[in-house]
Design a protein around this motif. Structure first.
Motif, mmCIF file in Angstrom:
data_model
loop_
_atom_site.group_PDB
_atom_site.id
_atom_site.type_symbol
_atom_site.label_atom_id
_atom_site.label_comp_id
_atom_site.label_asym_id
_atom_site.label_seq_id
_atom_site.Cartn_x
_atom_site.Cartn_y
_atom_site.Cartn_z
ATOM 1 N N ILE A 49 0.835 -1.210 0.000
ATOM 2 C CA ILE A 49 0.000 0.000 0.000
ATOM 3 C C ILE A 49 0.864 1.252 0.000
ATOM 4 N N VAL A 50 1.968 1.218 0.744
ATOM 5 C CA VAL A 50 2.848 2.384 0.824
ATOM 6 C C VAL A 50 3.664 2.557 -0.453
ATOM 7 N N CYS A 51 4.074 1.449 -1.071
ATOM 8 C CA CYS A 51 5.033 1.511 -2.178
ATOM 9 C C CYS A 51 4.394 1.722 -3.548
ATOM 10 N N PHE A 52 3.200 1.186 -3.758
ATOM 11 C CA PHE A 52 2.676 1.200 -5.130
ATOM 12 C C PHE A 52 2.282 2.604 -5.580
ATOM 13 N N PHE A 53 1.878 3.457 -4.656
ATOM 14 C CA PHE A 53 1.366 4.779 -5.029
ATOM 15 C C PHE A 53 2.419 5.646 -5.717
ATOM 16 N N PRO A 54 3.637 5.816 -5.163
ATOM 17 C CA PRO A 54 4.630 6.636 -5.877
ATOM 18 C C PRO A 54 4.963 6.105 -7.261
ATOM 19 N N VAL A 55 5.026 4.774 -7.394
ATOM 20 C CA VAL A 55 5.327 4.183 -8.702
ATOM 21 C C VAL A 55 4.196 4.468 -9.680
ATOM 22 N N THR A 56 2.962 4.325 -9.232
ATOM 23 C CA THR A 56 1.809 4.565 -10.105
ATOM 24 C C THR A 56 1.763 6.011 -10.570
ATOM 25 N N ILE A 57 1.880 6.945 -9.634
ATOM 26 C CA ILE A 57 1.749 8.363 -9.971
ATOM 27 C C ILE A 57 2.900 8.821 -10.871
ATOM 28 N N SER A 58 4.115 8.440 -10.539
ATOM 29 C CA SER A 58 5.258 8.877 -11.344
ATOM 30 C C SER A 58 5.217 8.281 -12.745
ATOM 31 N N THR A 59 4.843 7.020 -12.863
ATOM 32 C CA THR A 59 4.743 6.391 -14.182
ATOM 33 C C THR A 59 3.623 7.030 -15.005
ATOM 34 N N LEU A 60 2.509 7.305 -14.360
ATOM 35 C CA LEU A 60 1.408 7.983 -15.056
ATOM 36 C C LEU A 60 1.853 9.342 -15.592
ATOM 37 N N ASN A 61 2.574 10.094 -14.776
ATOM 38 C CA ASN A 61 3.053 11.407 -15.221
ATOM 39 C C ASN A 61 4.020 11.274 -16.393
ATOM 40 N N GLY A 62 4.897 10.265 -16.320
ATOM 41 C CA GLY A 62 5.828 10.056 -17.423
ATOM 42 C C GLY A 62 5.133 9.694 -18.714
ATOM 43 N N LEU A 63 4.127 8.822 -18.632
ATOM 44 C CA LEU A 63 3.367 8.451 -19.828
ATOM 45 C C LEU A 63 2.579 9.640 -20.371
ATOM 46 N N LYS A 64 2.103 10.463 -19.473
ATOM 47 C CA LYS A 64 1.286 11.610 -19.862
ATOM 48 C C LYS A 64 2.098 12.701 -20.557
ATOM 49 N N GLN A 65 3.394 12.799 -20.208
ATOM 50 C CA GLN A 65 4.230 13.870 -20.719
ATOM 51 C C GLN A 65 5.008 13.492 -21.973
ATOM 52 N N THR A 66 4.583 12.453 -22.651
ATOM 53 C CA THR A 66 5.227 12.053 -23.897
ATOM 54 C C THR A 66 5.113 13.180 -24.930
ATOM 55 N N ASP A 67 6.155 13.344 -25.714
ATOM 56 C CA ASP A 67 6.198 14.408 -26.722
ATOM 57 C C ASP A 67 5.012 14.282 -27.691
ATOM 58 N N THR A 68 4.182 15.310 -27.733
ATOM 59 C CA THR A 68 2.994 15.279 -28.598
ATOM 60 C C THR A 68 3.359 15.260 -30.079
ATOM 61 N N ASN A 69 4.447 15.915 -30.436
ATOM 62 C CA ASN A 69 4.872 15.900 -31.840
ATOM 63 C C ASN A 69 5.242 14.494 -32.293
ATOM 64 N N MET A 70 5.939 13.766 -31.414
ATOM 65 C CA MET A 70 6.291 12.393 -31.747
ATOM 66 C C MET A 70 5.053 11.503 -31.815
ATOM 67 N N LEU A 71 4.078 11.775 -30.931
ATOM 68 C CA LEU A 71 2.844 10.998 -30.972
ATOM 69 C C LEU A 71 2.123 11.203 -32.306
ATOM 70 N N ARG A 72 2.054 12.457 -32.733
ATOM 71 C CA ARG A 72 1.405 12.739 -34.014
ATOM 72 C C ARG A 72 2.168 12.105 -35.173
ATOM 73 N N TYR A 73 3.480 12.165 -35.107
ATOM 74 C CA TYR A 73 4.300 11.609 -36.196
ATOM 75 C C TYR A 73 4.091 10.100 -36.311
ATOM 76 N N MET A 74 4.101 9.393 -35.165
ATOM 77 C CA MET A 74 3.915 7.940 -35.231
ATOM 78 C C MET A 74 2.502 7.589 -35.679
ATOM 79 N N ALA A 75 1.518 8.387 -35.243
ATOM 80 C CA ALA A 75 0.144 8.124 -35.672
ATOM 81 C C ALA A 75 -0.004 8.335 -37.174
ATOM 82 N N MET A 76 0.624 9.394 -37.698
ATOM 83 C CA MET A 76 0.571 9.655 -39.134
ATOM 84 C C MET A 76 1.335 8.604 -39.924
ATOM 85 N N SER A 77 2.320 7.980 -39.291
ATOM 86 C CA SER A 77 3.105 6.951 -39.966
ATOM 87 C C SER A 77 2.395 5.605 -39.992
#
Length: 254
Positions: free
Chosen positions: A130-158
């Motif tokens: 209970i103590v450990c999973f929360f920091p991992v979840t939140i930090s990973t979510l933030n990392g996934l959320k902050q992916t470069d939008t330009n790269m996302l568009r480029y891969m989607a267009m590809s």
């Protein structure tokens, strides 16, 4: 020397720690402080040597409990972050409850876990998870959320599929954030194991310190504190070294 063992990085805190221990030792001698109130560093070391077989047994119990709970917490936190990222509906429904898990006092939760799961190691492992999973979840979510939008568009267009975008772009981009959560969880896991053992256990550093506290053995309490601090630093250092190795390997592969 470069890397994590540079003298200019570790020498100042080492000197400060030595000065602190010297002042502590001299103060207990000059002011004739009673051992049960504040033992000197020398007395703590002497008691640690005398108690070493018993301390080692309790340390191994805490080590095993911490590593199991830490590994399980990492796995659950990582999987939870991926599910919440891939399924926004689940995220909107479950995110408030995710926050709620961190607002429940462990001291209040532990008795319930003992009633539900008995006196074995399983309730203590749940506390660490209970103590450990929360920091991992939140930090990973933030990392996934902050992916470069330009790269996302480029891969989607590809013509890349969602699976390819996630595996080749979003997940690698979230690795630094993941390690930030791992560092926090590494220190929290040791403290959670100590609290769990203090509340209900027949072995472990938490049990050792609880017994020492009841007997007014301050020197033994300090032994437990030193072990907890050292264990936390070692676990944190292992995460840092793994992060440096993985990111360096990733950079060289890129």
């Amino acid at each position: 020397m470069t890397g994590p063992f540079r003298w200019n990085k570790w020498l100042p805190p080492a000197v400060a720690a030595c000065l602190f221990l010297i002042i502590w030792q001299l103060s207990t001698v000059w002011f004739d402080v009673q051992k049960w109130i504040l033992p000197s560093p020398v007395q703590i070391i002497q008691e640690g040597i005398a108690q070493w077989p018993r301390v080692w047994m309790h340390t191994m119990a805490t080590l095993q409990l911490t590593l199991i709970g830490f590994a399980a917490g990492i796995g659950i936190g990582f999987i939870t972050a991926i599910l919440l990222h891939l399924f926004p509906l689940i995220k909107s429904a479950c995110y408030p409850f995710l926050i709620l898990t961190q607002n429940i006092p462990i001291i209040a939760l532990a008795p319930l876990l003992l009633i539900w799961f008995g006196l074995g190691p399983f309730p203590r492992i749940i506390i660490i998870i209970i103590v450990c999973f929360f920091p991992v979840t939140i930090s990973t979510l933030n990392g996934l959320k902050q992916t470069d939008t330009n790269m996302l568009r480029y891969m989607a267009m590809s013509g890349a599929s969602k699976r390819q975008i996630f595996g080749k772009l979003e997940l690698p981009h979230a690795i630094p954030s993941l390690f930030s959560g791992l560092k926090i969880s590494a220190t929290y896991s040791v403290m959670a194991a100590f609290i769990a053992e203090w509340l209900s256990a027949s072995e472990g550093i938490g049990t050792y310190m609880r017994t020492a506290n009841s007997a007014f053995r301050a020197d033994r309490v300090f032994i437990g504190i030193v072990i907890i601090v050292c264990f936390s630093m070692i676990l944190f250092g292992c995460i840092v070294l793994l992060e440096k190795w993985l990111l360096r390997w990733k950079t060289s592969q890129g």
